[in-house]
Design a protein around this motif. Structure first.
Motif, PDB file in Angstrom:
ATOM      1  N   LEU A  96       0.850  -1.194   0.000  1.00  0.00           N
ATOM      2  CA  LEU A  96       0.000   0.000   0.000  1.00  0.00           C
ATOM      3  C   LEU A  96       0.884   1.241   0.000  1.00  0.00           C
ATOM      4  CD1 LEU A  96      -2.828  -0.938   2.541  1.00  0.00           C
ATOM      5  CD2 LEU A  96      -2.813  -1.141   0.040  1.00  0.00           C
ATOM      6  N   CYS A  97       0.620   2.139  -0.929  1.00  0.00           N
ATOM      7  CA  CYS A  97       1.401   3.381  -1.060  1.00  0.00           C
ATOM      8  C   CYS A  97       0.480   4.567  -0.796  1.00  0.00           C
ATOM      9  CB  CYS A  97       1.999   3.496  -2.464  1.00  0.00           C
ATOM     10  SG  CYS A  97       3.028   2.111  -2.962  1.00  0.00           S
ATOM     11  N   ARG A  98       0.859   5.390   0.136  1.00  0.00           N
ATOM     12  CA  ARG A  98       0.061   6.582   0.439  1.00  0.00           C
ATOM     13  C   ARG A  98       0.664   7.783  -0.261  1.00  0.00           C
ATOM     14  NH1 ARG A  98      -0.017  10.923   3.984  1.00  0.00           N
ATOM     15  NH2 ARG A  98      -2.110  11.719   4.408  1.00  0.00           N
ATOM     16  N   VAL A  99      -0.148   8.443  -1.081  1.00  0.00           N
ATOM     17  CA  VAL A  99       0.261   9.676  -1.747  1.00  0.00           C
ATOM     18  C   VAL A  99      -0.353  10.833  -0.974  1.00  0.00           C
ATOM     19  CG1 VAL A  99       0.146  11.023  -3.870  1.00  0.00           C
ATOM     20  CG2 VAL A  99       0.439   8.540  -3.987  1.00  0.00           C
ATOM     21  N   ALA A 100       0.491  11.662  -0.394  1.00  0.00           N
ATOM     22  CA  ALA A 100       0.033  12.780   0.430  1.00  0.00           C
ATOM     23  C   ALA A 100      -0.144  14.036  -0.421  1.00  0.00           C
ATOM     24  CB  ALA A 100       1.035  13.043   1.553  1.00  0.00           C
ATOM     25  N   PRO A 101      -1.047  14.954  -0.014  1.00  0.00           N
ATOM     26  CA  PRO A 101      -1.157  16.231  -0.721  1.00  0.00           C
ATOM     27  C   PRO A 101       0.152  17.001  -0.649  1.00  0.00           C
ATOM     28  CG  PRO A 101      -3.018  15.896   0.770  1.00  0.00           C
ATOM     29  CD  PRO A 101      -2.006  14.855   1.101  1.00  0.00           C
ATOM     30  N   GLY A 102       0.380  17.841  -1.656  1.00  0.00           N
ATOM     31  CA  GLY A 102       1.572  18.679  -1.662  1.00  0.00           C
ATOM     32  C   GLY A 102       1.355  19.943  -0.863  1.00  0.00           C
ATOM     33  N   PRO A 103       2.321  20.866  -0.892  1.00  0.00           N
ATOM     34  CA  PRO A 103       2.177  22.131  -0.160  1.00  0.00           C
ATOM     35  C   PRO A 103       1.125  23.035  -0.794  1.00  0.00           C
ATOM     36  CG  PRO A 103       4.179  22.143  -1.489  1.00  0.00           C
ATOM     37  CD  PRO A 103       3.638  20.756  -1.565  1.00  0.00           C
ATOM     38  N   LEU A 104       0.686  23.992  -0.028  1.00  0.00           N
ATOM     39  CA  LEU A 104      -0.337  24.936  -0.484  1.00  0.00           C
ATOM     40  C   LEU A 104       0.106  25.663  -1.753  1.00  0.00           C
ATOM     41  CD1 LEU A 104      -3.028  26.473   0.273  1.00  0.00           C
ATOM     42  CD2 LEU A 104      -1.537  28.195   1.286  1.00  0.00           C
ATOM     43  N   HIS A 105      -0.824  25.739  -2.718  1.00  0.00           N
ATOM     44  CA  HIS A 105      -0.595  26.495  -3.945  1.00  0.00           C
ATOM     45  C   HIS A 105      -1.822  27.378  -4.138  1.00  0.00           C
ATOM     46  CE1 HIS A 105       0.273  27.544  -8.077  1.00  0.00           C
ATOM     47  NE2 HIS A 105       1.434  26.918  -8.007  1.00  0.00           N
ATOM     48  N   ALA A 116     -27.380  34.420   0.351  1.00  0.00           N
ATOM     49  CA  ALA A 116     -27.898  34.685   1.697  1.00  0.00           C
ATOM     50  C   ALA A 116     -29.033  35.701   1.628  1.00  0.00           C
ATOM     51  CB  ALA A 116     -26.780  35.205   2.598  1.00  0.00           C
ATOM     52  N   ALA A 117     -29.871  35.701   2.644  1.00  0.00           N
ATOM     53  CA  ALA A 117     -30.945  36.690   2.758  1.00  0.00           C
ATOM     54  C   ALA A 117     -30.500  37.809   3.683  1.00  0.00           C
ATOM     55  CB  ALA A 117     -32.214  36.031   3.300  1.00  0.00           C
ATOM     56  N   ALA A 118     -30.879  39.025   3.335  1.00  0.00           N
ATOM     57  CA  ALA A 118     -30.515  40.172   4.159  1.00  0.00           C
ATOM     58  C   ALA A 118     -31.032  39.981   5.582  1.00  0.00           C
ATOM     59  CB  ALA A 118     -31.091  41.453   3.557  1.00  0.00           C
ATOM     60  N   GLY A 119     -30.196  40.310   6.556  1.00  0.00           N
ATOM     61  CA  GLY A 119     -30.606  40.179   7.952  1.00  0.00           C
ATOM     62  C   GLY A 119     -30.425  38.796   8.517  1.00  0.00           C
ATOM     63  N   THR A 120     -29.909  37.857   7.729  1.00  0.00           N
ATOM     64  CA  THR A 120     -29.638  36.504   8.217  1.00  0.00           C
ATOM     65  C   THR A 120     -28.169  36.182   7.963  1.00  0.00           C
ATOM     66  OG1 THR A 120     -30.178  35.408   6.128  1.00  0.00           O
ATOM     67  CG2 THR A 120     -31.979  35.775   7.674  1.00  0.00           C
ATOM     68  N   GLY A 121     -27.658  35.235   8.703  1.00  0.00           N
ATOM     69  CA  GLY A 121     -26.259  34.851   8.545  1.00  0.00           C
ATOM     70  C   GLY A 121     -26.035  34.044   7.282  1.00  0.00           C
ATOM     71  N   GLY A 122     -24.845  34.171   6.713  1.00  0.00           N
ATOM     72  CA  GLY A 122     -24.458  33.384   5.543  1.00  0.00           C
ATOM     73  C   GLY A 122     -23.117  32.721   5.784  1.00  0.00           C
ATOM     74  N   GLU A 123     -22.772  31.775   4.901  1.00  0.00           N
ATOM     75  CA  GLU A 123     -21.497  31.077   5.017  1.00  0.00           C
ATOM     76  C   GLU A 123     -20.796  31.030   3.668  1.00  0.00           C
ATOM     77  OE1 GLU A 123     -21.993  27.175   6.589  1.00  0.00           O
ATOM     78  OE2 GLU A 123     -22.077  27.845   8.674  1.00  0.00           O
ATOM     79  N   ALA A 124     -19.478  31.123   3.716  1.00  0.00           N
ATOM     80  CA  ALA A 124     -18.630  30.906   2.549  1.00  0.00           C
ATOM     81  C   ALA A 124     -17.562  29.900   2.956  1.00  0.00           C
ATOM     82  CB  ALA A 124     -17.993  32.218   2.094  1.00  0.00           C
ATOM     83  N   TRP A 125     -16.990  29.216   1.958  1.00  0.00           N
ATOM     84  CA  TRP A 125     -15.981  28.196   2.246  1.00  0.00           C
ATOM     85  C   TRP A 125     -14.723  28.476   1.441  1.00  0.00           C
ATOM     86  CZ3 TRP A 125     -16.410  24.381   5.886  1.00  0.00           C
ATOM     87  CH2 TRP A 125     -17.682  24.201   6.454  1.00  0.00           C
ATOM     88  N   ILE A 126     -13.603  28.445   2.135  1.00  0.00           N
ATOM     89  CA  ILE A 126     -12.298  28.530   1.490  1.00  0.00           C
ATOM     90  C   ILE A 126     -11.680  27.140   1.545  1.00  0.00           C
ATOM     91  CG2 ILE A 126     -10.017  29.608   1.520  1.00  0.00           C
ATOM     92  CD1 ILE A 126     -11.323  31.859   3.232  1.00  0.00           C
ATOM     93  N   GLU A 127     -11.187  26.650   0.410  1.00  0.00           N
ATOM     94  CA  GLU A 127     -10.560  25.327   0.358  1.00  0.00           C
ATOM     95  C   GLU A 127      -9.099  25.491  -0.050  1.00  0.00           C
ATOM     96  OE1 GLU A 127     -13.015  23.042  -2.264  1.00  0.00           O
ATOM     97  OE2 GLU A 127     -14.421  22.536  -0.658  1.00  0.00           O
ATOM     98  N   ALA A 128      -8.202  25.147   0.854  1.00  0.00           N
ATOM     99  CA  ALA A 128      -6.764  25.246   0.595  1.00  0.00           C
ATOM    100  C   ALA A 128      -6.314  24.003  -0.178  1.00  0.00           C
ATOM    101  CB  ALA A 128      -6.000  25.350   1.914  1.00  0.00           C
ATOM    102  N   ARG A 129      -5.746  24.209  -1.370  1.00  0.00           N
ATOM    103  CA  ARG A 129      -5.390  23.093  -2.238  1.00  0.00           C
ATOM    104  C   ARG A 129      -3.919  23.166  -2.656  1.00  0.00           C
ATOM    105  NH1 ARG A 129      -9.844  20.312  -4.082  1.00  0.00           N
ATOM    106  NH2 ARG A 129     -11.849  21.269  -3.597  1.00  0.00           N
ATOM    107  N   ASP A 130      -3.393  22.001  -3.059  1.00  0.00           N
ATOM    108  CA  ASP A 130      -2.024  21.960  -3.557  1.00  0.00           C
ATOM    109  C   ASP A 130      -2.015  22.201  -5.066  1.00  0.00           C
ATOM    110  OD1 ASP A 130      -2.826  19.601  -4.776  1.00  0.00           O
ATOM    111  OD2 ASP A 130      -1.650  18.284  -3.494  1.00  0.00           O
TER     112      ASP A 130
END
Length: 244
Positions: A96-105, A116-130
């Protein structure tokens, strides 16, 4: 590491288990997927690269001393199973060979946001990738996140954007994803700007890419106008809340 050359060594032995000291044996090897972790999620570009990887069998090198390095490159992080054949007969054991993610790019990082609706909370997502598009799988990155009003509506929504920036919160999920919680009081069009705080020395600059939610034309314009040294913009549409 994803995208980097890797070697696994095979050692030829005689029927008594002694290491052979000469080459000439014919080994073949095949590397197949066994498990892709959730953090190895990739985009369409990387999915195409994965298909290309499978068309490339590992290279087995005869060093002439009884050792045979198996050389390969895989671009999608996860666990792979290496099988070998000697003169056409399968070698009993597998590896079994594990290939790990590389450094952030930063050029491959992504930002996504929900309507989102005005007056209500919203969410955004940041995804750090190699560089190969894999989620890096660990947290610890620092992001500068700002919400700005659309230029055409800045007079009426500028104050709301400033207040939203002051009150937003970035939560590190510890797996390469970051949840941005925000609150916008006034309906309108906004842009979410995401930059990496520690820009010096990062591959791909400091800006994360942009995703438009409302207008295809605007989304294309944002994508074409991105500064390569920053993280992508995200176009947000804030709608009026429901009448009470």
């Amino acid at each position: 590491i994803a995208g980097m050359p890797c070697e696994v060594w095979l050692y030829a032995v005689d029927r008594f288990g002694n290491l052979r000291s000469e080459g000439g044996d014919f080994f073949a090897a095949r590397l197949s997927k066994r498990l892709f972790a959730r953090t190895s999620t990739v985009d369409a570009k990387s999915a195409a690269q994965l298909a290309e990887d499978y068309e490339k069998e590992p290279t087995v090198v005869d060093r002439g001393d009884g050792t045979y390095p198996v050389q390969f490159v895989r671009h999608v992080a996860g666990t792979y199973e290496l099988r070998a054949w000697l003169h056409g007969e399968a070698v009993p054991s597998t590896l079994l060979c594990r290939v790990a993610p590389g450094p952030l790019h930063v050029d491959r990082c992504t930002a996504q946001v929900d309507i989102a609706a005005a007056g209500t909370g919203g969410e955004a997502w940041i995804e750090a990738r190699d560089a190969c598009g894999n989620l890096v799988g660990v947290g610890g990155e620092r992001w500068d996140v700002r919400i700005e009003a659309d230029e055409a509506e800045a007079a009426s929504t500028g104050a709301s954007a400033s207040a939203a920036t002051a009150g937003l919160h970035v939560r590190d999920c510890g797996d390469g994803r970051y949840c941005v919680s925000y609150f916008v009081a006034r309906a309108g069009r906004y842009a979410l700007h995401v930059s990496h705080v520690d820009a010096a020395g990062l591959m791909g600059g400091s800006l994360v890419g942009s995703v438009g939610l409302q207008s295809a034309d605007l989304r294309d314009a944002l994508r074409l106008g991105l500064d390569k040294c920053h993280v992508p913009l995200v176009d947000i549409g804030i709608f009026p809340s429901m009448l009470e």
